[in-house]
Structure formats: C-alpha cells, structure tokens
Enzyme design. Structure first.
Site, PDB file in Angstrom:
ATOM      1  N   ASP A 108       0.823  -1.103  -0.070  1.00  0.00           N
ATOM      2  CA  ASP A 108      -0.006   0.096  -0.037  1.00  0.00           C
ATOM      3  C   ASP A 108       0.915   1.372  -0.025  1.00  0.00           C
ATOM      4  O   ASP A 108       0.129   2.305   0.331  1.00  0.00           O
ATOM      5  CB  ASP A 108      -0.839   0.189   1.217  1.00  0.00           C
ATOM      6  N   GLU A 145      -0.676  -8.871  -1.555  1.00  0.00           N
ATOM      7  CA  GLU A 145      -1.373  -8.385  -0.518  1.00  0.00           C
ATOM      8  C   GLU A 145      -2.697  -7.617  -0.937  1.00  0.00           C
ATOM      9  O   GLU A 145      -2.628  -6.423  -0.302  1.00  0.00           O
ATOM     10  CB  GLU A 145      -0.414  -7.679   0.234  1.00  0.00           C
ATOM     11  N   GLU A 185      -2.462   5.020   3.013  1.00  0.00           N
ATOM     12  CA  GLU A 185      -2.166   3.472   2.626  1.00  0.00           C
ATOM     13  C   GLU A 185      -3.611   2.738   2.091  1.00  0.00           C
ATOM     14  O   GLU A 185      -3.956   2.247   1.082  1.00  0.00           O
ATOM     15  CB  GLU A 185      -1.848   2.526   3.457  1.00  0.00           C
ATOM     16  N   HIS A 227       5.601   3.458  13.929  1.00  0.00           N
ATOM     17  CA  HIS A 227       6.133   4.495  13.089  1.00  0.00           C
ATOM     18  C   HIS A 227       4.855   4.817  11.987  1.00  0.00           C
ATOM     19  O   HIS A 227       5.499   5.604  10.914  1.00  0.00           O
ATOM     20  CB  HIS A 227       7.026   3.492  11.978  1.00  0.00           C
ATOM     21  N   ARG A 240       1.931   7.150  10.399  1.00  0.00           N
ATOM     22  CA  ARG A 240       1.872   8.370  10.251  1.00  0.00           C
ATOM     23  C   ARG A 240       1.013   9.018  11.488  1.00  0.00           C
ATOM     24  O   ARG A 240       1.167  10.227  11.912  1.00  0.00           O
ATOM     25  CB  ARG A 240       1.347   8.745   8.815  1.00  0.00           C
ATOM     26  N   HIS A 293      12.565   3.477  14.238  1.00  0.00           N
ATOM     27  CA  HIS A 293      12.253   3.306  12.715  1.00  0.00           C
ATOM     28  C   HIS A 293      13.509   4.063  11.943  1.00  0.00           C
ATOM     29  O   HIS A 293      13.962   4.917  12.508  1.00  0.00           O
ATOM     30  CB  HIS A 293      10.857   3.776  12.276  1.00  0.00           C
TER      31      HIS A 293
END
Ligand SMILES: CC(=O)N[C@@H]1[C@@H](OP(=O)(O)OP(=O)(O)OC[C@H]2O[C@@H](n3ccc(=O)[nH]c3=O)[C@H](O)[C@@H]2O)O[C@H](CO)[C@@H](O)[C@@H]1O
Length: 371
Positions: free
Chosen positions: A95, A117, A131, A200, A202, A232
C-alpha cells in the site's frame, strides 16, 4: 519463451515480502527485474537477496506528499515500461506510494499489473492515510490480485474488482519461516519479561506519539519489566521517541534491526506493542501477544484469532492492557497460542505459479509466429 516480470520495491516491508516471490519466480525461470524506487533510500538490496537479480534504481526518495511521490515513481518507471524491454507483468506489494506509482505506470503503459497483499481494508480512507486509498486504487487497476485471506478476497468481491482474485496467504509468513529455519531453537526465557515496542505510523507521529511515550514511561516504573523500543529508519519518525524516551534509564532505544535480528527479538519478547502491519502478521505465527497501537486495522484476522488486540494510542488503555497481560496468566496464555491466519509460509511459490499460468494464457505478438 522468456516472460519479463518487474517487481517494484520501495520500502523495507515491500523488500521483506517480495524477496520470497523473487526467489520463487526465479525458480520457475522467470527471473524478475527488481525496481528499487528509493522511497526508503537506505534499503540495501543485498540484505534481502536481491543482488542475484537485475536491478533498476529510480532514486525517487520519499516525499511529504505521498501522491507526488507516487507520480514521481510512475514517471521514473515509464521509460522502462514503454521501451524495447517492455515487461509482460508489473508486480507491486501492499500500500505504499511506490506500489501506487508502479500501478499507475503499468496502467499508463498498458502493461498488466499484479498486486501482492490485495484486498486489505480498514474501510476508513482516512485511517490509515494514504495506504487505504492506495490499496483501493491499486486493486481497481490490477489484472491479478493475490489476497492473503478469504476476508481480503471478500473485500475485493464487494468492490467489484475486474481482475483475477486468488487467495494465497501473505508472503510475510514465507519470509518469517525462512528466517526461523536459520535461527536456533527458542530458549524458554527465564529472565525479566520484555516489552518490545515499534511505532512508525503517520497517525502516531509528532505530538500524537506523546500518550504512547507517557504510557511507556509509566510502565517503566515496573521494576521487573524490560522495555525495548526499536526505532524506525525514518529519522523524523524516530525523533519523537528519542525526544520523549531518550536517556530514560529503564527504556532502551534500539537502532533499526535487520529482519533476522528483528524476528529473533520478536520471538523472545513477552509482549509486543506496535502499530506495524508486518508485525501484526508475524506475532500470531510466533505466538507472541500483540497490542496494536492503532484504532483500526486492515488485519482483523489477527484479532479474530485472539493473538492481537487494538489498544489505540490512549495512555491509560495501553498501561491497562500491559498490566492485564502481565498479571493474568490465563489472559496471557489465551493470546500466546501460535496461529497462521495470514498464510502457511508457501504463498510465494503459489503466487509465482499463478503468474506463470496467467502469462501462458496471454496472447503475445511473437506467439502467433510460433503457433
Ligand atoms: C498500513 C500498513 O500497515 N502498511 C504496512 C506497511 O508496512 P509495515 O507497517 O509492516 O512497516 P514496518 O513496521 O516498517 O515493517 C515491518 C516489517 O519490518 C520488520 N522490521 C521491523 C523493525 C526493524 O527494526 N527491522 C525489521 O526488519 C518487521 O519484522 C516486519 O516484518 O507497508 C507495507 C508495504 O506496503 C504494507 O505491506 C503494510 O500493510
């Protein structure tokens, strides 16, 4: 007759999940071209076994505007897709804006597209952003869709996608099993229980990280709990953790680990606290209870299996759930039963065979000459 297949890789999770597929395609004589978009600029192809394959680097480093990054990746890829070495299939994973860029480029060039996926949905375009929207767009454009689970396939059917949908499992489990095969047996841990943390996403950046950090500081008051926070690789993302937790005597900040070391760390943890998609897939397979630092997830199968639990980013809820798992052995054991809701570790050869069969059915200009 050689079919050319192109794998688009932008980030660490894409590299982890496409490496098994590259090997499976290569085993069928369909050696892929690996396109490194540059979204994770520090991604080392050698670490993922990609050095064995032809590489194309686009140098499209990540940007604040994910749509602009996707368009940069699409522009960078266009000459390859429109040139003499036009591939027969472009494969993207997941994504990211790199995956979307690969999908846009393939569509613009009229090159068939496959999505690994496919069908993951939180059913909330704002969460996770961008995503969820990327996944919907990529699936809408794909000719071949490899859904990890039946639930993912049901999402695709509900959206009326036009491509061929196959339930294959997630190649994340292939990658996990490959690593486990090389690790020594897990020793029963007699040391202090360890809480392993990654964060990690957003939606947990900047001030949104504060309640999570305060929860860890509160949990660090437990004298018998070891807390390790794996930073990260994105420095902006790691900054919030360093700011709030750096120097804390009872919280250890670890630099990003290679995947082997990370799997070993997950396997020896007592409890996981993470917002990671991939760790939501690995935790059930390893039987390590996972508290998910999200308010929603596109991976409900781990929750239905009883291995994961959404705790969001509320400080008190995070503290409460960790205390509950530390204090209630039956609650802990109920979440610690290994399960494989995301695949059996054989997804990559399954996907490779489906790609080979699909390609064999496609009309090709030179095929008419040999008919
Ligand atoms: C919305 C969302 O969920 N999107 C996800 C996001 O990926 P993610 O959330 O899984 O991202 P991370 O958490 O960074 O990666 C996790 C992997 O990295 C390993 N790891 C971790 C720390 C470390 O120090 N060393 C490591 O090796 C770890 O074991 C695991 O395998 O994009 C992917 C691509 O599109 C998607 O597939 C995926 O849906």
């Amino acid at each position: 007759m050689f079919n050319s297949i192109l794998l688009v890789v932008g980030t660490r999770p894409e590299a982890i999940k496409l490496a098994p597929l590259a090997r499976a395609l290569d085993a069928l004589g369909l050696t892929p071209l690996i396109v490194l978009t540059g979204q994770h600029a520090q991604l080392d192809p050698v670490a993922f076994g990609f050095a064995a394959y032809p590489l194309l680097r686009l140098h499209c480093t990540a940007r604040g505007d994910p749509r602009a990054h996707a368009e940069a990746v699409a522009a960078g890829l266009a000459p390859t897709l429109l040139g003499a070495t036009r591939p027969d299939l472009v494969i993207v994973q997941g994504d990211t804006s790199s995956a979307l860029g690969g999908a846009l480029a393939a569509t613009a060039a009229g090159v068939p597209l496959a999505h690994v996926e496919a069908g993951l949905r939180s059913h909330d375009l704002a969460m996770p952003w961008p995503e969820e929207g990327n996944r919907v767009d990529i699936d809408r454009l794909s000719h071949l869709l490899f859904a990890a689970t039946e639930e993912n396939a049901a999402n695709l059917a509900a959206e009326g996608v036009t491509g061929d949908v196959h339930v294959t499992g997630n190649t994340a489990i292939d990658a996990l099993f490959d690593i486990l095969a090389g690790l020594p047996p897990r020793l029963e841990s007699h040391g202090l229980p360890r809480l392993l943390v990654t964060c990690h996403r957003r939606e947990n950046w900047g001030t949104a990280f504060t309640p999570i950090g305060l929860a860890l500081i509160e949990l660090a008051r437990l004298p018998y709990l070891r807390i390790e926070f794996v930073l990260h690789s994105n420095p902006a993302v790691a900054a919030s953790a360093r700011l709030l937790l750096g120097g804390h005597p009872r919280i250890k900040l670890l630099s990003p680990l290679d995947h082997h070391a990370m799997v070993a760390a997950i396997r020896s943890a007592h409890i996981l606290l993470s917002d990671s998609g991939g760790i939501q897939e690995e935790a059930p397979a390893l039987g390590i209870p996972l508290l998910v630092l999200r308010s929603t997830t596109e991976r409900p199968e781990g929750i239905s299996a009883g291995n994961s639990l959404l705790v969001g980013s509320d400080r008190d809820e995070i503290v409460r759930q960790v205390h509950r798992l530390l204090g209630d052995d039956s609650a802990y054991r109920a979440m610690a039963v290994p399960a494989l809701p995301f695949g059996d570790g054989k997804s990559a050869p399954r996907i490779a065979a489906l790609c080979e069969q699909w390609l064999a059915r496609q009309p090709r200009p030179d095929r008419a000459l040999t008919a």
